[in-house]
Motif scaffolding. Structure first.
Motif, PDB file in Angstrom:
ATOM      1  N   LYS A  91       9.157 -13.985   9.469  1.00 37.90           N
ATOM      2  CA  LYS A  91       8.178 -14.866   9.668  1.00 37.90           C
ATOM      3  C   LYS A  91       7.564 -14.898  11.080  1.00 37.90           C
ATOM      4  CE  LYS A  91       7.109 -19.952   9.052  1.00 37.90           C
ATOM      5  NZ  LYS A  91       7.373 -20.866   8.405  1.00 37.90           N
ATOM      6  N   GLY A  92       6.154 -14.607  11.309  1.00 33.43           N
ATOM      7  CA  GLY A  92       5.706 -14.717  12.688  1.00 33.43           C
ATOM      8  C   GLY A  92       5.585 -13.113  13.167  1.00 33.43           C
ATOM      9  N   ALA A  93       5.967 -12.216  12.344  1.00 33.76           N
ATOM     10  CA  ALA A  93       6.003 -11.108  12.861  1.00 33.76           C
ATOM     11  C   ALA A  93       4.585 -10.273  12.669  1.00 33.76           C
ATOM     12  CB  ALA A  93       7.208  -9.950  12.060  1.00 33.76           C
ATOM     13  N   LEU A  94       4.326  -9.367  13.610  1.00 34.82           N
ATOM     14  CA  LEU A  94       3.090  -8.462  13.446  1.00 34.82           C
ATOM     15  C   LEU A  94       3.367  -7.271  12.825  1.00 34.82           C
ATOM     16  CD1 LEU A  94       1.153  -9.373  16.738  1.00 34.82           C
ATOM     17  CD2 LEU A  94       0.568 -10.302  14.563  1.00 34.82           C
ATOM     18  N   LEU A  95       2.732  -6.937  11.813  1.00 31.78           N
ATOM     19  CA  LEU A  95       3.071  -5.540  11.160  1.00 31.78           C
ATOM     20  C   LEU A  95       1.736  -4.563  11.448  1.00 31.78           C
ATOM     21  CD1 LEU A  95       4.701  -6.398   7.856  1.00 31.78           C
ATOM     22  CD2 LEU A  95       5.748  -5.681  10.148  1.00 31.78           C
ATOM     23  N   LYS A  96       1.801  -3.387  11.545  1.00 31.39           N
ATOM     24  CA  LYS A  96       0.789  -2.519  11.779  1.00 31.39           C
ATOM     25  C   LYS A  96       0.824  -1.747  10.377  1.00 31.39           C
ATOM     26  CE  LYS A  96      -0.895   1.314  14.784  1.00 31.39           C
ATOM     27  NZ  LYS A  96      -0.449   1.942  16.021  1.00 31.39           N
ATOM     28  N   VAL A  97      -0.297  -1.835   9.637  1.00 25.52           N
ATOM     29  CA  VAL A  97      -0.295  -1.205   8.099  1.00 25.52           C
ATOM     30  C   VAL A  97      -1.559  -0.643   8.176  1.00 25.52           C
ATOM     31  CG1 VAL A  97       1.031  -3.027   7.037  1.00 25.52           C
ATOM     32  CG2 VAL A  97      -1.539  -3.131   7.312  1.00 25.52           C
ATOM     33  N   ASP A  98      -1.806   0.344   7.023  1.00 24.74           N
ATOM     34  CA  ASP A  98      -2.901   1.075   6.986  1.00 24.74           C
ATOM     35  C   ASP A  98      -4.045   0.063   6.829  1.00 24.74           C
ATOM     36  OD1 ASP A  98      -1.643   3.641   6.937  1.00 24.74           O
ATOM     37  OD2 ASP A  98      -1.437   3.626   4.980  1.00 24.74           O
ATOM     38  N   ARG A  99      -5.224   0.625   6.978  1.00 24.92           N
ATOM     39  CA  ARG A  99      -6.191  -0.262   6.976  1.00 24.92           C
ATOM     40  C   ARG A  99      -6.974  -0.813   5.854  1.00 24.92           C
ATOM     41  NH1 ARG A  99     -10.691  -1.109  10.704  1.00 24.92           N
ATOM     42  NH2 ARG A  99     -12.558  -1.993   9.570  1.00 24.92           N
ATOM     43  N   ILE A 100      -6.972  -2.276   5.718  1.00 26.71           N
ATOM     44  CA  ILE A 100      -7.258  -2.920   4.456  1.00 26.71           C
ATOM     45  C   ILE A 100      -8.690  -3.267   4.516  1.00 26.71           C
ATOM     46  CG2 ILE A 100      -4.965  -3.250   3.615  1.00 26.71           C
ATOM     47  CD1 ILE A 100      -5.344  -6.059   4.987  1.00 26.71           C
ATOM     48  N   LYS A 141       0.751  -1.125   0.089  1.00 29.61           N
ATOM     49  CA  LYS A 141      -0.115  -0.081  -0.035  1.00 29.61           C
ATOM     50  C   LYS A 141       0.956   1.467  -0.029  1.00 29.61           C
ATOM     51  CE  LYS A 141      -3.923   0.305   1.503  1.00 29.61           C
ATOM     52  NZ  LYS A 141      -5.127   0.512   2.414  1.00 29.61           N
ATOM     53  N   GLY A 142       1.829   1.222  -0.668  1.00 26.98           N
ATOM     54  CA  GLY A 142       2.790   2.529  -0.767  1.00 26.98           C
ATOM     55  C   GLY A 142       3.697   2.759   0.213  1.00 26.98           C
ATOM     56  N   LYS A 143       3.890   1.804   1.167  1.00 27.24           N
ATOM     57  CA  LYS A 143       4.789   1.752   2.080  1.00 27.24           C
ATOM     58  C   LYS A 143       5.803   0.781   2.166  1.00 27.24           C
ATOM     59  CE  LYS A 143       2.027   5.113   4.807  1.00 27.24           C
ATOM     60  NZ  LYS A 143       1.298   5.128   6.217  1.00 27.24           N
ATOM     61  N   ILE A 157       1.342 -11.024  -1.124  1.00 31.00           N
ATOM     62  CA  ILE A 157       2.060  -9.900  -1.345  1.00 31.00           C
ATOM     63  C   ILE A 157       3.180 -10.452  -2.070  1.00 31.00           C
ATOM     64  CG2 ILE A 157       3.306  -7.727  -0.472  1.00 31.00           C
ATOM     65  CD1 ILE A 157       1.596  -8.464   2.485  1.00 31.00           C
ATOM     66  N   ASP A 158       3.435  -9.819  -3.316  1.00 26.85           N
ATOM     67  CA  ASP A 158       4.421  -9.974  -4.269  1.00 26.85           C
ATOM     68  C   ASP A 158       5.139  -9.074  -4.491  1.00 26.85           C
ATOM     69  OD1 ASP A 158       2.810  -8.646  -5.558  1.00 26.85           O
ATOM     70  OD2 ASP A 158       2.468 -10.316  -7.323  1.00 26.85           O
ATOM     71  N   SER A 159       5.063  -7.795  -3.760  1.00 29.24           N
ATOM     72  CA  SER A 159       6.294  -6.787  -4.152  1.00 29.24           C
ATOM     73  C   SER A 159       7.284  -6.828  -3.207  1.00 29.24           C
ATOM     74  CB  SER A 159       5.301  -5.433  -4.040  1.00 29.24           C
ATOM     75  OG  SER A 159       4.613  -5.340  -2.727  1.00 29.24           O
ATOM     76  N   TYR A 171      -6.048   1.271  11.100  1.00 28.05           N
ATOM     77  CA  TYR A 171      -4.889   0.335  10.764  1.00 28.05           C
ATOM     78  C   TYR A 171      -5.672  -0.943  10.938  1.00 28.05           C
ATOM     79  CZ  TYR A 171      -4.642  -0.286  16.046  1.00 28.05           C
ATOM     80  OH  TYR A 171      -4.768  -0.813  17.198  1.00 28.05           O
ATOM     81  N   SER A 172      -4.527  -2.059  10.298  1.00 19.97           N
ATOM     82  CA  SER A 172      -4.746  -3.154  10.310  1.00 19.97           C
ATOM     83  C   SER A 172      -3.504  -3.910  10.888  1.00 19.97           C
ATOM     84  CB  SER A 172      -4.978  -4.044   8.900  1.00 19.97           C
ATOM     85  OG  SER A 172      -6.409  -3.285   8.374  1.00 19.97           O
TER      86      SER A 172
END
Length: 103
Positions: A16-25, A8-10, A35-37, A92-93
């Motif tokens: 593996k196993g990490a939690l990421l806080k991303v913009d809401r999806i 999402k542009g960021k 995710i292929d990028s 966020y998600s």
């Protein structure tokens, strides 16, 4: 082993196993993401994409959604009786990184 991926542009560092806080999806909790990028892979050797690594994928699962703390936006012009106060809460998600493949 970790990868740098674009979502999402960021850019995010994912393991593996990490939690990421991303913009809401727009996906329900429990939904799987592919995710292929992938920009960079660091393991035994370092692989750098141009701009992405061909065939590399990161699989993730949406854990939950939420809202950040409130940010106050206050506009003010001196001597002109102009004041505007506005609040904002960014959605966020939280996603959990599953498998990193194709590297």
């Amino acid at each position: 082993m970790y990868v740098l991926m674009e979502f999402k542009g960021k850019q995010y560092k994912a393991e593996k196993g990490a939690l990421l806080k991303v913009d809401r999806i727009d996906a329900e909790p429990g939904a799987e993401l592919d995710i292929d990028s992938v920009l960079l892979h660091s393991g035994d050797t370092v692989s750098v994409g141009t701009p992405y690594i061909a065939g590399a994928r990161v699989q993730a699962v949406v854990e939950r959604h939420g809202k950040d703390r409130k940010i106050i936006v206050f506009k003010y012009k001196p001597k002109k009786d102009y004041r505007r106060k506005q609040g904002h809460r960014q959605g966020y998600s939280i996603i959990k990184i599953g498998d990193i493949t194709g590297v």
